[in-house]
Design a protein around this motif. Structure first.
Motif, short mmCIF file in Angstrom:
data_model
loop_
_atom_site.label_atom_id
_atom_site.label_comp_id
_atom_site.label_asym_id
_atom_site.label_seq_id
_atom_site.Cartn_x
_atom_site.Cartn_y
_atom_site.Cartn_z
N VAL A 246 0.84 -1.20 0.00
CA VAL A 246 0.00 0.00 0.00
C VAL A 246 0.87 1.25 0.00
CG1 VAL A 246 -1.67 1.33 1.34
CG2 VAL A 246 -1.99 -1.13 1.05
N ASP A 247 1.96 1.24 0.77
CA ASP A 247 2.86 2.39 0.82
C ASP A 247 3.50 2.65 -0.54
OD1 ASP A 247 2.30 2.74 3.49
OD2 ASP A 247 4.11 1.71 4.20
N LEU A 248 3.83 1.59 -1.26
CA LEU A 248 4.40 1.75 -2.59
C LEU A 248 3.37 2.37 -3.55
CD1 LEU A 248 6.31 -1.64 -2.98
CD2 LEU A 248 7.35 0.62 -2.82
N GLY A 249 2.13 1.87 -3.47
CA GLY A 249 1.09 2.44 -4.31
C GLY A 249 0.86 3.91 -4.01
N THR A 250 0.85 4.26 -2.73
CA THR A 250 0.66 5.65 -2.33
C THR A 250 1.81 6.52 -2.83
OG1 THR A 250 -0.54 4.94 -0.35
CG2 THR A 250 0.30 7.19 -0.37
N ALA A 251 3.03 5.98 -2.79
CA ALA A 251 4.20 6.74 -3.24
C ALA A 251 4.11 7.07 -4.72
CB ALA A 251 5.47 5.96 -2.94
N THR A 252 3.53 6.19 -5.53
CA THR A 252 3.40 6.50 -6.96
C THR A 252 2.44 7.66 -7.18
OG1 THR A 252 1.56 4.94 -7.35
CG2 THR A 252 3.79 4.07 -7.54
N ARG A 253 1.42 7.77 -6.32
CA ARG A 253 0.43 8.84 -6.49
C ARG A 253 0.97 10.19 -6.02
NH1 ARG A 253 -3.71 4.99 -3.20
NH2 ARG A 253 -3.76 3.28 -4.70
N HIS A 254 1.93 10.18 -5.13
CA HIS A 254 2.46 11.42 -4.58
C HIS A 254 3.75 11.87 -5.26
CE1 HIS A 254 0.17 10.60 -0.54
NE2 HIS A 254 -0.62 10.99 -1.53
N HIS A 255 4.26 11.07 -6.20
CA HIS A 255 5.50 11.46 -6.89
C HIS A 255 5.23 12.70 -7.73
CE1 HIS A 255 9.05 11.26 -9.43
NE2 HIS A 255 9.57 10.37 -8.60
N ARG A 256 6.14 13.66 -7.69
CA ARG A 256 5.92 14.96 -8.34
C ARG A 256 5.82 14.85 -9.85
NH1 ARG A 256 11.28 14.83 -6.76
NH2 ARG A 256 12.83 15.12 -8.43
N ASP A 257 6.42 13.84 -10.46
CA ASP A 257 6.40 13.71 -11.92
C ASP A 257 5.28 12.81 -12.42
OD1 ASP A 257 8.65 15.33 -12.16
OD2 ASP A 257 10.03 13.64 -11.94
N VAL A 258 4.49 12.24 -11.52
CA VAL A 258 3.43 11.31 -11.90
C VAL A 258 2.08 12.01 -11.81
CG1 VAL A 258 2.27 9.15 -11.33
CG2 VAL A 258 4.76 9.31 -11.16
N THR A 259 1.35 12.05 -12.91
CA THR A 259 0.01 12.64 -12.90
C THR A 259 -1.07 11.61 -12.62
OG1 THR A 259 -0.12 12.38 -15.30
CG2 THR A 259 0.67 14.50 -14.46
N LEU A 260 -0.79 10.36 -12.96
CA LEU A 260 -1.74 9.29 -12.72
C LEU A 260 -0.99 8.13 -12.09
CD1 LEU A 260 -4.72 8.40 -13.11
CD2 LEU A 260 -4.03 7.37 -15.28
N GLY A 261 -1.20 7.95 -10.77
CA GLY A 261 -0.51 6.89 -10.05
C GLY A 261 -1.27 5.58 -10.06
N LEU A 262 -0.87 4.69 -9.20
CA LEU A 262 -1.45 3.35 -9.16
C LEU A 262 -2.86 3.39 -8.61
CD1 LEU A 262 -0.58 0.40 -9.75
CD2 LEU A 262 -0.05 0.19 -7.33
N SER A 263 -3.80 2.77 -9.32
CA SER A 263 -5.19 2.70 -8.88
C SER A 263 -5.35 1.53 -7.91
CB SER A 263 -6.11 2.49 -10.08
OG SER A 263 -5.91 1.21 -10.64
N PRO A 264 -6.46 1.49 -7.15
CA PRO A 264 -6.73 0.31 -6.30
C PRO A 264 -6.77 -0.98 -7.11
CG PRO A 264 -8.14 2.13 -5.65
CD PRO A 264 -7.44 2.57 -6.90
N ARG A 265 -7.32 -0.94 -8.32
CA ARG A 265 -7.32 -2.14 -9.16
C ARG A 265 -5.90 -2.55 -9.51
NH1 ARG A 265 -10.99 -1.52 -14.13
NH2 ARG A 265 -9.37 -0.07 -14.80
N GLY A 266 -5.05 -1.56 -9.78
CA GLY A 266 -3.65 -1.86 -10.07
C GLY A 266 -2.95 -2.45 -8.86
N LEU A 267 -3.31 -1.98 -7.67
CA LEU A 267 -2.73 -2.51 -6.43
C LEU A 267 -3.11 -3.97 -6.25
CD1 LEU A 267 -0.95 -1.20 -4.24
CD2 LEU A 267 -3.02 -0.86 -2.89
N LEU A 268 -4.36 -4.32 -6.52
CA LEU A 268 -4.80 -5.71 -6.45
C LEU A 268 -4.06 -6.58 -7.46
CD1 LEU A 268 -8.66 -5.21 -6.01
CD2 LEU A 268 -7.12 -6.30 -4.36
#
Length: 327
Positions: A246-268
């Motif tokens: 979950v922390d890794l998924g959250t980190a993708t969403r908060h990265h400054r260069d990422v506009t679309l991070g990992l979705s819950p479906r992607g996490l599953l």
């Protein structure tokens, strides 16, 4: 590993037991696919992991590197039907899903199944099909069913799609939007084989023709594959590893260069592929190494933003998030 005799791989896959009882099947599947796609053992492992995780695979590679051959070999190995669709702008949704035709003898409409009614479907150059045709395939991928004339038709539970894209020729292409890319479990690039593998391939084909090649034996059946997939879905993940994911998924969403991070479906999906990776390594539990090993193929198809390659973003995320110590 148990020393008890094994009647056949397909029978073994039906047993309800430990990882060891599935190992002969996995080993045979590895050998079959590695004999088809030479010099790409790590890619073969990821293809098998994608299959066991009930995902779908996107291959972005140049023509002639073995994508079709691999898909055919996989279909033969699981004892299922193989279908191939060459995606072009004039391809219709019904060319993929099937259509109803009026039978003048019975005075009733009959449904003619399309290529999606198979165990393994190769959608070649999927980005050359129109968005409408792409959408018809994605319903089949997501729901494992198709709707024709308001009638729902179920696909096989082990339905597996291998879609390809040509990365160098974009003329006349319809790029897949992010929401549709998320339907794939992972994206892989095979690349060229090494020198030794190419020499072996050439030597094996001296004096041989395609018609001389004997088909691969069925290692599994569609039913035993489903049983194996069910077993993989039960691979244990302890709470600290779940928090790490979950922390890794959250980190993708908060990265400054990422506009679309990992979705819950992607996490599953990431979780399921990590479970399959652990199973292929002979374990009935997931470790942080399993999650890290499949991070690149899972995330490459999901991250979008202001960067040239997602690989740098993935490496940054993996380095920044603290790895738990598993007991």
């Amino acid at each position: 590993m148990t020393n008890s005799p094994v009647a056949s791989p397909a029978q073994t896959a039906h047993s309800t037991g430990s990882i060891c009882e599935f190992q002969p099947v996995i080993d045979e599947l590895r050998r079959a696919l590695n004999s088809t796609l030479k010099g790409k053992s790590e890619a073969v492992e990821l293809v098998i992991a994608c299959l066991l995780a009930r995902g779908h695979l996107l291959l972005e590679d140049l023509p002639g590197l073995g994508k079709t051959t691999l898909a055919k070999a996989l279909a033969m190995s699981v004892g299922g039907r193989f279908a191939r669709v060459q995606c072009t702008p004039d391809l219709l949704p019904t060319d993929v899903t099937g259509f109803s035709i009026f039978n003048q003898k019975t005075r009733e409409f009959e449904f003619i199944e399309g290529p999606v009614f198979s165990e393994v479907l190769l959608a070649d150059e999927i980005n050359r099909a129109t968005p409408r045709t792409q959408s018809s395939l994605f319903e089949a991928m997501a729901e494992r069913q198709v709707t024709i004339d308001k009638m729902t038709h179920r696909l096989t539970p082990s339905f597996f799609v291998i879609a390809t894209q040509n990365p160098v020729d974009s003329h006349g292409a319809y790029p897949l939007p992010e929401a549709q890319l998320d339907r794939f479990a992972m994206k892989l690039t095979f690349g060229y084989p090494d020198r030794a593998s190419e020499l072996e391939m050439l030597a094996e084909n001296i004096g041989a023709a395609d018609r001389d090649r004997s088909p691969l034996p069925a290692i599994l059946t569609p039913n035993s594959l489903q049983h194996l997939q069910d077993h993989v879905a039960g691979v244990h993940i302890q709470e600290s590893v779940l928090r790490y994911l979950v922390d890794l998924g959250t980190a993708t969403r908060h990265h400054r260069d990422v506009t679309l991070g990992l979705s819950p479906r992607g996490l599953l999906t990431w979780q399921r592929v990590a479970q399959a990776r652990a199973h292929l390594r002979g374990r009935d539990f997931v470790t942080p190494d399993d999650i890290q090993d499949v991070a690149a193929p899972v995330l490459q198809v999901r991250l979008s933003g202001d960067f040239e390659s997602p690989q740098t973003i993935i490496e940054t995320v993996l380095n920044d998030v603290e790895v738990p110590v598993c007991s």
